[in-house]
Write a protein that holds these residues in place. Structure first.
Motif, short mmCIF file in Angstrom:
data_model
loop_
_atom_site.label_atom_id
_atom_site.label_comp_id
_atom_site.label_asym_id
_atom_site.label_seq_id
_atom_site.Cartn_x
_atom_site.Cartn_y
_atom_site.Cartn_z
N LEU A 31 0.83 -1.20 0.00
CA LEU A 31 0.00 0.00 0.00
C LEU A 31 0.87 1.26 0.00
N SER A 35 0.85 4.27 -2.70
CA SER A 35 0.85 5.68 -2.33
C SER A 35 1.93 6.44 -3.09
N CYS A 136 -2.79 5.42 2.48
CA CYS A 136 -1.97 4.25 2.12
C CYS A 136 -0.50 4.45 2.47
N PRO A 141 -2.37 1.60 7.44
CA PRO A 141 -3.49 2.22 6.73
C PRO A 141 -4.86 1.78 7.21
#
Length: 166
Positions: A31, A35, A136, A141
Motif C-alpha cells: 500500500l 501511495s 496508504c 493504513p
C-alpha cells in the motif's frame, strides 16, 4: 478511466475502513508503494492496478469488502455527492503529517495534464487521490483510514442509499 481509478481507490479505502483485523507487513508495504506511485503517476492505472490487485487478492476479507464497496460505488455511476469527499484541510486535521507541508498532490495531476493534455480525463479526483496517498502511505493504513471522517461519511451515505432502495 478517471471513474475507474476513483472507484477502485475509494473501494480500497472503504474496504480498509471496514476491515477489522490488521494488515500484514507485506500488505502495508504494498500500500505504501501504491501511495508513492500515485504521488508521481496519478493517472497511470497500468502501474497502480497490479499492486492493488495483489494486495486485494492476497487477503480474502479485504477482497470481499473491496468488491462490496466497488459494487456500491459503481451503482452511483460516478455521482457521489462532492460534499462527501475529504477536503485537504479535513485530511490534515484527521491525519496530521510529520512535516509542515500539506499533503496536497493535486499539483502532480496539473503537471501531468499540462504535459499531456489528452490524459486529463484519466486523472482521478484530487480529493480521492489525496486521501489514498495520505492513508496508504501511513504505517497502518487500516487504522489510519478509520480516523478520516470523510470515509465514514461516504460509507454511511452508501449504506443509507442501499436502505432507501429496499
Amino acid at each position: 478511466m478517471a471513474s475507474v481509478l476513483n472507484n477502485n481507490l475509494l473501494s480500497l479505502l472503504l474496504a480498509l475502513y471496514r476491515l477489522e483485523g490488521p494488515l500484514s507487513e507485506v500488505e502495508c508495504s504494498a500500500l505504501a508503494d501504491i501511495s508513492e506511485t500515485l504521488m508521481y503517476f496519478p493517472d497511470d492505472w497500468d502501474l497502480i492496478a497490479p499492486t492493488l490487485t495483489v494486495v486485494i487478492e492476497s487477503n480474502a476479507t479485504l477482497q470481499g469488502l473491496y468488491q462490496e464497496s466497488l459494487t456500491k460505488l459503481e451503482a452511483l455511476n460516478g455521482q457521489l455527492p462532492p460534499h462527501l469527499l475529504p477536503t485537504l484541510a479535513e485530511l490534515e486535521q484527521d491525519l496530521p503529517s510529520d512535516t509542515n507541508e500539506p499533503a496536497d498532490f493535486s499539483h502532480m495531476m496539473e503537471l501531468a495534464s499540462e504535459e499531456n493534455p489528452e490524459i486529463a480525463p484519466d486523472i482521478p479526483s484530487p480529493e480521492i487521490l489525496n486521501a489514498a496517498i495520505k492513508i496508504c502511505g501511513t504505517p497502518q493504513p487500516e487504522q489510519s483510514v478509520k480516523q478520516v471522517r470523510a470515509i465514514t461519511r461516504i460509507w454511511q451515505f452508501l449504506q443509507q442509499r442501499r436502505s432507501s432502495q429496499k
